[in-house]
Design an enzyme around this catalytic site. Structure first.
Site, short mmCIF file in Angstrom:
data_model
loop_
_atom_site.label_atom_id
_atom_site.label_comp_id
_atom_site.label_asym_id
_atom_site.label_seq_id
_atom_site.Cartn_x
_atom_site.Cartn_y
_atom_site.Cartn_z
N ALA A 159 0.53 -6.01 -7.83
CA ALA A 159 0.15 -5.45 -6.53
C ALA A 159 -0.47 -4.07 -6.74
O ALA A 159 0.08 -3.23 -7.44
CB ALA A 159 1.37 -5.34 -5.62
N HIS A 165 2.18 -7.37 1.54
CA HIS A 165 1.04 -8.18 1.95
C HIS A 165 0.96 -9.42 1.06
O HIS A 165 1.50 -9.45 -0.04
CB HIS A 165 -0.28 -7.40 1.86
CG HIS A 165 -0.64 -6.97 0.46
ND1 HIS A 165 -0.04 -5.91 -0.17
CD2 HIS A 165 -1.52 -7.49 -0.44
CE1 HIS A 165 -0.54 -5.77 -1.39
NE2 HIS A 165 -1.43 -6.71 -1.59
#
Length: 331
Positions: A159, A165
């Site tokens: 990430a 998300h």
């Protein structure tokens, strides 16, 4: 003594290295506790991202403004682009095609400090609805053959931003791993006239050795031949070849997903992890041989020379032990 175990779906072998046997507290992984700071995914910073594709927001709030509870937008640095013709070509013996597809980001909560494990269950349901709706929309594009939903949680899992998300990449080809799974499942069905995933689910529910959690619709198991410690699969108990909301809701799927993530956070101190959603390709969505599922893999071990060179994985924690640790986690 160590064991070699074969995954019945992929045919992949793993080594369960019991001499290296590890408990949850033996793994040293960077805890994914949030630090905060400026974030393009936070409300008020919508101007820093591409124009939203869809959002869940109260009526009366304008697109690309604050007020949303879930937001979907193109990735600012996409692996594939939705525009252009799908041109295929050869270069001598090599094959290539234009990079047509889609790369989207699904921001599941406006709260920077929350994760899928800690948000209200409604946010998890909304995220699952967003996955389903975006797959259904992209399926209309005849250039595309598959949509892969995946989540990288934490820097060690890939990430680049800590705000929770999920990502989506739509492809003009079927990914190799998905093709291997579907072909193996089809061969098993031709031999036995049964879904291999359904057989695995039934056997695991009978033995209970690797069952971590179940509710009326779904079961979470530690697979027989896991690539990584605490790898967990979530599957619908009844045969479903493609990802869809049974009885028009995702309530029970949201519940089991959040339970598993909470258990991992509890026993592994908020580990980095990846999850992927594997579903049937668009070309044969409704079938009797394949079974959609989620694979969740905490980042607790490293891929080194042996793994790269052999295709084997070395796992120091037997899945029966990881399932027991997960079941016993107090959340």
């Amino acid at each position: 003594m160590s064991e070699l175990r074969k995954d019945p779906i992929s045919g992949r072998w793993v080594i369960i290295s019991v001499e290296r046997g590890k408990r949850p507290t033996d793994f040293v992984s960077p805890s994914q506790k949030k630090k905060g700071g400026f974030c393009p995914f936070c409300p008020g910073n919508e101007y820093t991202t591409p124009t939203e594709i869809m959002a869940f927001r109260p009526s009366g709030t304008a697109p690309n403004t604050a007020g949303w509870t879930l937001r979907v937008m193109p990735n600012k640095f996409p692996a594939l682009q939705i525009f252009g013709e799908l041109n295929k070509a050869g270069e001598g013996m090599f094959d290539k095609m234009s990079g047509v597809g889609a790369h989207e980001v699904i921001v599941e909560t406006p709260d920077h400090m929350q994760s899928l494990a800690t948000v209200p269950s409604k946010n998890v349901e909304d995220a699952l609805w967003a996955y389903f709706m975006r797959i259904a929309d992209l399926k209309k594009d005849r250039r595309l053959k598959y949509v892969l939903i995946f989540k990288n949680e934490g820097d060690a899992a890939g990430a680049s931003l800590e705000h929770s998300h999920t990502q989506l990449i739509a492809l003009p080809i079927i990914p190799k791993l998905v093709m291997e799974e579907t072909e193996a499942a089809k061969s098993y069905y031709e031999l036995k006239e049964r879904c291999i995933f359904c057989d695995i689910i039934n056997q695991e529910l009978d033995s209970q050795k690797r069952v971590i959690y179940e509710n009326a619709k779904y079961v979470a198991i530690a697979p027989f031949a896991p690539r990584s410690p605490f790898e967990t699969w979530i599957l619908p108990k009844c045969h479903e070849s493609y990802f869809q909301p049974p009885e028009k809701n995702f309530t029970l799927l949201a519940e089991i997903l959040q339970v598993i993530l909470k258990q991992m956070d509890k026993i592994l101190d908020i580990p980095p992890y990846n999850f992927v959603l594997h579903t049937s390709p668009f070309i044969d969505e409704v079938n009797d041989y394949y079974h959609w599922h989620m694979e969740i893999v905490p980042k607790l071990t490293k891929i080194a020379g042996f793994e790269w060179g052999s295709g084997f994985y070395i796992n120091p924690t037997p899945p029966e032990e990881s399932a027991r640790f997960m079941r016993e986690a107090k959340i």
